[in-house]
Design a protein around this motif. Structure first.
Motif, mmCIF file in Angstrom:
data_model
loop_
_atom_site.group_PDB
_atom_site.id
_atom_site.type_symbol
_atom_site.label_atom_id
_atom_site.label_comp_id
_atom_site.label_asym_id
_atom_site.label_seq_id
_atom_site.Cartn_x
_atom_site.Cartn_y
_atom_site.Cartn_z
ATOM 1 N N GLY A 212 0.595 -1.480 0.092
ATOM 2 C CA GLY A 212 0.035 -0.138 0.341
ATOM 3 C C GLY A 212 1.036 1.359 0.382
ATOM 4 N N GLY A 213 0.613 2.445 -0.880
ATOM 5 C CA GLY A 213 1.476 3.430 -0.751
ATOM 6 C C GLY A 213 2.220 3.734 -1.845
ATOM 7 N N VAL A 214 2.637 2.282 -2.126
ATOM 8 C CA VAL A 214 3.766 2.409 -3.655
ATOM 9 C C VAL A 214 3.061 2.661 -4.438
ATOM 10 N N GLU A 215 3.247 3.216 -5.681
ATOM 11 C CA GLU A 215 3.102 3.244 -6.870
ATOM 12 C C GLU A 215 4.261 3.590 -7.751
ATOM 13 N N THR A 216 4.243 2.483 -8.878
ATOM 14 C CA THR A 216 4.973 2.479 -10.281
ATOM 15 C C THR A 216 4.598 3.490 -11.265
ATOM 16 N N VAL A 217 4.879 3.667 -12.480
ATOM 17 C CA VAL A 217 4.362 4.838 -13.398
ATOM 18 C C VAL A 217 2.639 4.269 -13.741
ATOM 19 N N PRO A 218 3.173 3.083 -14.293
ATOM 20 C CA PRO A 218 1.605 2.369 -14.495
ATOM 21 C C PRO A 218 0.727 2.107 -13.810
ATOM 22 N N THR A 219 0.644 1.925 -12.040
ATOM 23 C CA THR A 219 0.366 2.018 -11.745
ATOM 24 C C THR A 219 -0.472 2.603 -10.974
ATOM 25 N N GLN A 220 -0.178 4.526 -11.367
ATOM 26 C CA GLN A 220 -0.137 6.063 -11.292
ATOM 27 C C GLN A 220 -0.669 6.481 -11.841
ATOM 28 N N ILE A 221 -0.797 5.764 -13.949
ATOM 29 C CA ILE A 221 -1.564 6.414 -14.823
ATOM 30 C C ILE A 221 -2.941 5.495 -14.728
ATOM 31 N N PHE A 222 -2.467 4.471 -14.355
ATOM 32 C CA PHE A 222 -4.566 3.595 -13.844
ATOM 33 C C PHE A 222 -5.177 4.025 -12.846
ATOM 34 N N ALA A 223 -4.512 4.053 -11.642
ATOM 35 C CA ALA A 223 -5.383 5.042 -10.566
ATOM 36 C C ALA A 223 -5.679 7.118 -10.769
ATOM 37 N N MET A 224 -4.701 6.892 -11.796
ATOM 38 C CA MET A 224 -5.698 8.443 -11.926
ATOM 39 C C MET A 224 -6.183 8.310 -13.453
#
Ligand SMILES: Nc1ncnc2c1ncn2[C@@H]1O[C@H](COP(=O)(O)OP(=O)(O)OP(=O)(O)O)[C@@H](O)[C@H]1O
Ligand SMILES: [Mg+2]
Lengths: 264, 359
Positions: A212-224
């Motif tokens: 939890g709390g760690v994001e990589t670029v792809p998961t960040q995009i996904f979240a956004m």
């Protein structure tokens, strides 16, 4: 009759390529769009989304995580890949076929299955998710690619070159660093780039494994994307394309340089 | 400098025995050739001396010291491989200097020795090139330079000429022999080419199926073959069954149905015993064809009919039928070769024959 057939095939090929590359082209194009919404029409050329990107803390953090994860994955995968290839190609290891298949298997197993399996395994060991475990997941996942590339090259390095080095006084270790590794370098480089790119791109496994709390670029995009389609995402996509396409090309160029020099 | 010895060496791969119990001795400075057909265990023997294979049984000795447990990089050997095995990512000079890096040699001396080695193989200006830029023959010279620059106790060569084309091979053979003479290093040379072996060696070890068939100087193995295999492997021979009628210290008398009674020098028939069976060995080069009625002093003559003519340029190989027997003859061409079907007379001198004891 024949001419018509060829025309059809040509048209079909073009369509396939268009279908594959048009969305990518659109993303790149829209990342330079001055429009407030990340969609057509183009209202002017602007770098504002890149500027905003560079000021977005969450994205920058994700970027750093991805770079670190990718670099570590590449380093570990490549080291393990070289060692495993040496063992499998140069020495007789009992059960080498089985080991070889096991190491390659992660390519064949669907990523989701692999992701769930590893997660269940961690649960079973009652280990909490953590960055090292995410890293381990990426290593398992990228190792087969490194292994395939390095093994192919190692097979082509003649054993008698190493034997010649040893006969001249080099210990097995010195022979490895003086002869084998330099000759293996193009493959090592290619393997490392593969590993980095795959890790940098990966989303399926990462979603399962990341703490939890760690994001990589792809998961960040996904979240956004879950909130809204921000034009920043187009800019981020463009940067990703640059890295994941540019790096391997760069690596290829370097490998070719090395090859030319040694004439291998 | 060094002597090499194999003591009761055996090498097995699983259940397959590649080298049966073998003992060999190589003197200091000697050029010894392991000669035999493909798969007879030549490379296996060489690799055991090199330390690239462990003998299953027996000892390998260099200068009387057992070296079975000394790893290859501490044996101080020069090895030249069939496919050169140069380091493709290093220049010629770096290749040649490679072994010196692991020896206590100053930078200046290293350069001097590399220069001398390149001079010796007649490629003085090639130091800055990469191996890929050299021809096969040149690459093999560099491989040789790299092996001798370390002043090895023993030089090991595994078919170093066989990747070269025929003309180059002859040149390199002469060159290799010249260099070996010059530096006087004990040399073990592996080949399946009998003419290479005869031309270069001080001593030839003829091998077959993992066994040593005969050890001797080129003259000995050629003129007094110790077995049917040796007689046929070094050039072509006619081998005829007979019986030994008499034998003493200087000569043996053998009765061969086709030829009558032949007197063979004892030195060429050491294993023949009176009253026992014997095999007469008549080399194809020593059997000379002449016109049907030709008479020659001091020779045995028998009639025959030419069956096959195999034209080879300056020489010709004939198969001639005489009675029930087919004989092989290789003759220089004088004017015109004999034609197929032509009746001829066959001549040979008794002292050119050798004889083997019957098995
Ligand atoms: N590593 C190995 N495992 C099993 N068998 C082997 C191995 N190395 C060699 N052999 C066998 O041992 C025998 C002798 O091989 P070796 O290489 O010594 O032959 P050679 O006389 O050098 O032949 P060539 O002229 O073809 O090089 C061959 O029958 C070969 O198949
Ligand atoms: Mg061999």
């Amino acid at each position: 009759m024949r001419g018509w057939g060829w025309q059809a095939i040509r048209a079909w090929t073009l369509l396939v390529y268009a279908f594959m590359f048009l969305p990518i082209a659109v993303v790149v194009l829209l990342s330079f769009n001055a429009n407030q919404f990340g969609s057509f029409p183009m209202t002017g050329f602007s770098l504002q989304w890149f500027v905003e990107l560079s000021q977005n803390d969450a994205i920058l953090r994700a970027f750093r995580t991805s770079l670190l994860l990718g670099a570590l994955t590449a380093a570990i995968s490549t080291t393990l890949g070289v060692l495993a290839s040496l063992a499998l190609v140069r020495y007789r290891v009992p059960g080498e076929n089985i080991i070889s298949t096991m190491l390659i298997a992660p390519i064949l197993v669907p990523e989701v299955v692999l992701a769930v399996a590893l997660l269940l395994f961690l649960n079973f060991l009652s280990l909490p998710k953590s960055f090292p475990l995410l890293l381990m997941g990426h290593v398992i996942f990228t190792l087969p690619f490194v292994l395939l590339v390095v093994q192919a090259r190692l097979v082509s390095i003649r054993r008698d070159v190493e034997e010649a080095a040893m006969s001249l006084g080099a210990s097995p270790m010195q022979t490895f660093f003086q002869i084998t590794l330099p000759l293996l370098m193009p493959a090592v480089l290619a393997g490392a780039l593969f590993a980095f790119t795959i890790s940098f791109d990966d989303i399926t496994g990462t979603l399962f494994w990341k703490p939890g709390g760690v994001e990589t670029v792809p998961t960040q995009i996904f979240a956004m994307l879950r909130n809204s389609i921000s034009p920043e995402i187009n800019a981020l996509g463009t940067v990703m394309i640059l890295i994941t396409v540019g790096l391997p090309l760069l690596g290829l160029a370097i490998a070719r340089k090395i090859n030319q020099k040694s004439g291998a | 400098m060094s002597t090499v010895a194999l003591e009761n060496v055996v090498k097995r791969f699983g259940t397959f025995t590649a080298v049966h119990q073998t003992s060999l001795e190589m003197d200091d400075g000697e050029f010894v050739t392991l000669l035999g057909p493909s798969g007879c265990g030549k490379t296996t023997n060489l690799r055991m001396i090199a330390g690239l294979l462990d003998p299953t049984e027996g000892n390998i000795l260099i200068n009387g010291q057992r070296i079975n447990d000394v790893p290859i990089h501490k044996r101080n050997l020069g090895i030249v491989f069939q496919n050169y095995a140069l380091f493709p990512h290093k220049t010629v000079a770096e290749n040649v200097a490679f072994g010196l890096k692991y020896r206590d040699v100053s930078r200046a001396e290293m350069e001097e020795r590399v220069r001398r080695a390149l001079d010796l193989v007649q490629l003085p200006d090639s130091g800055a090139k990469y191996p890929k830029a050299l021809s096969g023959g040149q690459q093999q010279r560099i491989a040789l330079a790299r092996a001798i620059v370390i002043e090895p106790s023993v030089l090991l060569l595994d078919e170093p000429l066989s990747a070269l084309d025929a003309n180059l091979r002859e040149d390199m053979r002469i060159e290799l022999k010249r260099i070996q003479d010059r530096i006087g290093v004990t040399t073990v040379f592996v080949t399946h080419d009998q003419s290479e072996a005869l031309a270069m060696s001080d001593k030839i070890v003829v091998m077959s199926a993992g066994h040593v068939e005969q050890v001797g100087t080129p003259e000995e193995v050629y003129n007094a073959p110790g077995s049917e295999f040796v007689a046929n492997f070094l050039g072509a021979s006619n081998i005829l069954d007979g019986t030994c009628e008499q034998a003493d210290g200087t000569a043996v008398l053998i009765d061969v149905p086709l030829l009558g009674r032949i007197t063979v020098p004892r030195a060429k028939a050491p294993a023949v015993r009176p009253g026992a069976g014997a095999k007469l060995v008549l080399r194809a080069e020593k059997l000379v064809l002449a016109g049907e009625d030709a008479r020659k002093e001091d020779t045995i003559s028998i009639p025959g009919v030419v069956e096959t003519v195999d034209y080879q340029g300056q020489a010709v190989r004939y198969f001639v039928r005489s009675g029930e027997t087919q004989l092989q003859a290789i003759n220089m061409i004088d004017e015109r070769p004999f034609a197929k079907g032509q009746p001829v007379s066959l001549h040979f001198r008794q002292r050119d024959c050798a004889a083997l004891g019957a098995e």
